[in-house]
Design a protein around this motif. Structure first.
Motif, PDB file in Angstrom:
ATOM      1  N   PRO A 189       0.848  -1.230  -0.293  1.00 43.66           N
ATOM      2  CA  PRO A 189       0.019   0.103   0.008  1.00 43.66           C
ATOM      3  C   PRO A 189       0.999   1.297  -0.127  1.00 43.66           C
ATOM      4  O   PRO A 189       1.989   1.313   0.705  1.00 43.66           O
ATOM      5  CB  PRO A 189      -0.749  -0.141   1.319  1.00 43.66           C
ATOM      6  CG  PRO A 189      -0.671  -1.622   1.511  1.00 43.66           C
ATOM      7  CD  PRO A 189       0.508  -2.022   1.180  1.00 43.66           C
ATOM      8  N   PHE A 234      -6.022  -0.074   2.119  1.00 39.63           N
ATOM      9  CA  PHE A 234      -6.385   0.590   3.222  1.00 39.63           C
ATOM     10  C   PHE A 234      -6.801  -0.168   4.542  1.00 39.63           C
ATOM     11  O   PHE A 234      -6.266  -0.059   5.735  1.00 39.63           O
ATOM     12  CB  PHE A 234      -7.748   1.457   3.036  1.00 39.63           C
ATOM     13  CG  PHE A 234      -8.021   2.336   4.215  1.00 39.63           C
ATOM     14  CD1 PHE A 234      -7.220   3.392   4.305  1.00 39.63           C
ATOM     15  CD2 PHE A 234      -9.075   2.359   4.814  1.00 39.63           C
ATOM     16  CE1 PHE A 234      -7.760   4.319   5.521  1.00 39.63           C
ATOM     17  CE2 PHE A 234      -9.548   2.883   6.046  1.00 39.63           C
ATOM     18  CZ  PHE A 234      -8.834   3.943   6.136  1.00 39.63           C
ATOM     19  N   ASN A 235      -7.500  -1.342   4.242  1.00 35.10           N
ATOM     20  CA  ASN A 235      -7.592  -2.125   5.556  1.00 35.10           C
ATOM     21  C   ASN A 235      -6.550  -2.825   5.779  1.00 35.10           C
ATOM     22  O   ASN A 235      -6.438  -3.414   6.911  1.00 35.10           O
ATOM     23  CB  ASN A 235      -8.875  -3.274   4.645  1.00 35.10           C
ATOM     24  CG  ASN A 235      -9.171  -4.129   5.861  1.00 35.10           C
ATOM     25  OD1 ASN A 235      -8.656  -5.400   5.939  1.00 35.10           O
ATOM     26  ND2 ASN A 235      -9.997  -3.726   6.721  1.00 35.10           N
ATOM     27  N   LEU A 267     -12.798   0.952   4.046  1.00 34.43           N
ATOM     28  CA  LEU A 267     -12.998   2.129   3.168  1.00 34.43           C
ATOM     29  C   LEU A 267     -13.883   1.649   2.338  1.00 34.43           C
ATOM     30  O   LEU A 267     -13.933   0.810   1.375  1.00 34.43           O
ATOM     31  CB  LEU A 267     -11.773   2.395   2.518  1.00 34.43           C
ATOM     32  CG  LEU A 267     -11.879   3.630   1.511  1.00 34.43           C
ATOM     33  CD1 LEU A 267     -12.327   4.885   2.046  1.00 34.43           C
ATOM     34  CD2 LEU A 267     -10.542   3.871   1.005  1.00 34.43           C
ATOM     35  N   LYS A 277      -7.327   9.824   8.360  1.00 33.09           N
ATOM     36  CA  LYS A 277      -6.684   8.770   8.161  1.00 33.09           C
ATOM     37  C   LYS A 277      -6.948   8.515   6.745  1.00 33.09           C
ATOM     38  O   LYS A 277      -6.086   8.146   5.736  1.00 33.09           O
ATOM     39  CB  LYS A 277      -6.688   7.602   9.089  1.00 33.09           C
ATOM     40  CG  LYS A 277      -6.049   7.845  10.378  1.00 33.09           C
ATOM     41  CD  LYS A 277      -6.305   6.562  11.216  1.00 33.09           C
ATOM     42  CE  LYS A 277      -5.659   6.810  12.691  1.00 33.09           C
ATOM     43  NZ  LYS A 277      -6.025   5.644  13.627  1.00 33.09           N
ATOM     44  N   ALA A 278      -8.358   8.134   6.406  1.00 38.00           N
ATOM     45  CA  ALA A 278      -8.588   7.839   4.849  1.00 38.00           C
ATOM     46  C   ALA A 278      -8.484   9.047   4.060  1.00 38.00           C
ATOM     47  O   ALA A 278      -8.047   8.729   2.843  1.00 38.00           O
ATOM     48  CB  ALA A 278     -10.189   7.333   4.969  1.00 38.00           C
ATOM     49  N   PHE A 295      -4.583   8.678   3.149  1.00 42.82           N
ATOM     50  CA  PHE A 295      -4.305   7.472   2.389  1.00 42.82           C
ATOM     51  C   PHE A 295      -4.650   7.808   1.038  1.00 42.82           C
ATOM     52  O   PHE A 295      -3.934   7.395   0.110  1.00 42.82           O
ATOM     53  CB  PHE A 295      -5.252   6.478   2.966  1.00 42.82           C
ATOM     54  CG  PHE A 295      -5.036   5.147   2.227  1.00 42.82           C
ATOM     55  CD1 PHE A 295      -4.033   4.134   2.165  1.00 42.82           C
ATOM     56  CD2 PHE A 295      -6.184   4.943   1.229  1.00 42.82           C
ATOM     57  CE1 PHE A 295      -4.337   3.108   1.177  1.00 42.82           C
ATOM     58  CE2 PHE A 295      -5.982   3.954   0.361  1.00 42.82           C
ATOM     59  CZ  PHE A 295      -4.927   3.050   0.461  1.00 42.82           C
TER      60      PHE A 295
END
Length: 483
Positions: free
Chosen positions: A36, A79-80, A88, A373-374, A377
């Motif tokens: 990621p 993301f996970n 997400l 955070k998302a 990302f």
């Protein structure tokens, strides 16, 4: 915290990063395909601070780049992987229905946590009290990853309502072969620009007729649908109005220079350089007309169009049936918009990104932190590197630059130099008071866009549109609130 403090250095860094994509093609750098993008190495807070409680972050995302939506499943999985307790959930949208879908959700009090939109729309949603300030949840490392200028576009009155994905300039683009046949020194124009009179004469030379029928227009700009406000919005910047408000926050479009631009819009249609049905041409038709040789110059232009034209050229060479029907090989050339009324050229800089929303119910501290955070990302690291490379745009985070090392975009060097010149003409961000900015958006939607469509259709004159805008502006901002 590391921040870039000079606009010039930021611009230079942006453009050098594009060059670096090519220059570093032999470096064997990490293309970042395995992990990621925002792996703990580039986001030091990820693993150690991940909350234990499960949570879902929703995101409404349009096709930001040609391959963007193809990556949704991988983005959610990455993301996970980075935050095992977080999900997400991405809702795709088209560009055409993005604003309507978002407005519907906002009005219902249940917007997504994140939506991809331009920085100019922040005022509209902030005025409704539906934006989320994520500044308390961004770490110094996250903030320091961004270049200062684009980061500032997402700031309103000291609140950080989202994170930028890219900074780009809306320009126009020409077919190299047609420009050369018309005797236009496009390399000179790329570096020195052109006045409206020079531009008007140039696009006249691009018109090709067969009898009374126009086989090719000199210039076609998308003015329908989602692009309905772009044409005028971009043109007025070259007339000495980089923002709807002056430095002392007086509404600017009541200036006589605005009328100069409105007159030009009609002139280009009336002299046959642009189609009479310009008001019905949307973004898709505009691009189809470019690829099928029906126009010499197209607008608005984005760097990604060079990529799209190159891709279609390769399909034509390979006799690939997925090439655009009836298209021709077209080498895309970046060109600036003309300047008006003796004013200096000003580029239309846009910063789009991931804007954070809140519903009627106050979000918990934990959820707000997860939204931040998302947003980070999506706006940095590998996600941003992949997206902006697909768009032929420079990166605005160090983590994306690192993730993109070794990638060769194959861009035309003249276009890279042209983009550099255009970025130097971009105005710095203005923190216009939210209430004024929101009122300007309302005036644009309620008066300017409908009147522009009537002007394009020949139903009203430039003078009539100008008077309507002035009248509405005085009613909204007061006689002392306009120039």
């Amino acid at each position: 915290m590391k921040r870039k403090t000079k606009f010039a250095s930021t611009v230079l860094a942006l453009m050098l990063s594009v060059g670096a994509l090519s220059a570093c093609s032999s470096n064997g750098g990490n293309n970042g395909n395995a992990d990621p993008s925002n792996a703990p190495g580039t986001n030091p807070t990820a693993s150690s601070e991940a909350p234990a409680a499960k949570d879902t972050i929703t995101a409404l995302l349009p096709p930001v780049s040609p391959k963007y939506q193809e990556n949704f499943e991988q983005m959610a999985a990455d993301f996970n992987k980075l935050y095992p307790n977080l999900t997400l959930k991405i809702e795709p949208a088209s560009w055409e229905d993005m604003t309507q879908k978002l407005d519907t959700q906002v009005n219902a009090g249940s917007p997504p946590d994140l939506a991809f939109t331009n920085s100019e729309s922040i005022a509209k949603y902030a005025d409704l009290g539906m934006m989320m300030d994520i500044s308390p949840y961004l770490t110094p490392e996250m903030i320091g990853d961004f270049d200062e200028i684009p980061y500032g576009y997402m700031t309103k009155e000291g609140k950080q309502y989202g994170l930028p994905a890219y900074l780009a300039v809306h320009s126009i683009g020409g077919n190299k072969q047609f420009l050369e046949e018309a005797g236009i020194d496009y390399k000179k124009v790329q570096q020195s620009g052109w006045t409206y009179d020079e531009f008007r004469e140039a696009i006249k030379k691009g018109v090709v007729k067969e009898g009374d029928a126009t086989k090719r227009y000199g210039f076609v700009f998308a003015t329908a649908g989602v692009a309905s406000k772009d044409y005028l919005g971009i043109l007025v910047k070259g007339a000495g109005m980089p923002y709807p408000f002056t430095e002392d926050n007086k509404y600017a479009y009541t200036d006589e220079k605005y009328l100069t631009v409105l007159k030009a819009i009609r002139e280009l249609i009336d002299d046959g350089s642009m189609p009479k049905e310009l008001g019905s041409i949307d973004a898709g038709k505009r691009w189809n007309m470019f690829l099928t040789g029906q126009t010499m110059i197209t607008g608005k232009g984005l760097a990604v169009f060079e990529n799209s034209a190159n891709t279609n050229n390769k399909k034509l060479e390979a006799n690939d049936g997925s090439a655009v029907a009836d298209s021709i090989k077209a080498e895309y050339i970046v060109l600036p918009m003309p300047s008006f009324a003796g004013q200096p050229a000003v580029s239309h800089a846009v910063v789009d990104g991931y804007v954070a929303f809140r519903g009627k119910k106050e979000p918990t501290e934990e959820h707000a932190a997860n939204v931040a955070k998302a947003a980070y990302f999506l706006a940095s690291g590998q996600v941003a590197a992949t997206t902006n490379t697909d768009l032929f745009l420079s990166h605005i985070t160090d983590s994306a630059r690192k993730a993109a090392e070794g990638v060769d975009t194959g861009r035309n060097s003249d276009n890279i130099a042209a983009d550099e010149a255009l970025l130097k003409q971009a105005p710095p961000a203005r923190d216009i008071p939210t209430e004024l900015a929101a009122d300007a958006i309302k005036l644009e939607n309620e008066v300017i866009i409908p009147k522009l469509q009537a002007l394009l259709a020949g139903e009203i004159t430039p003078e009539e549109m100008f008077e309507a805008v002035k009248k509405a502006a005085v009613e909204k901002f007061g006689a002392d609130g306009v120039v």
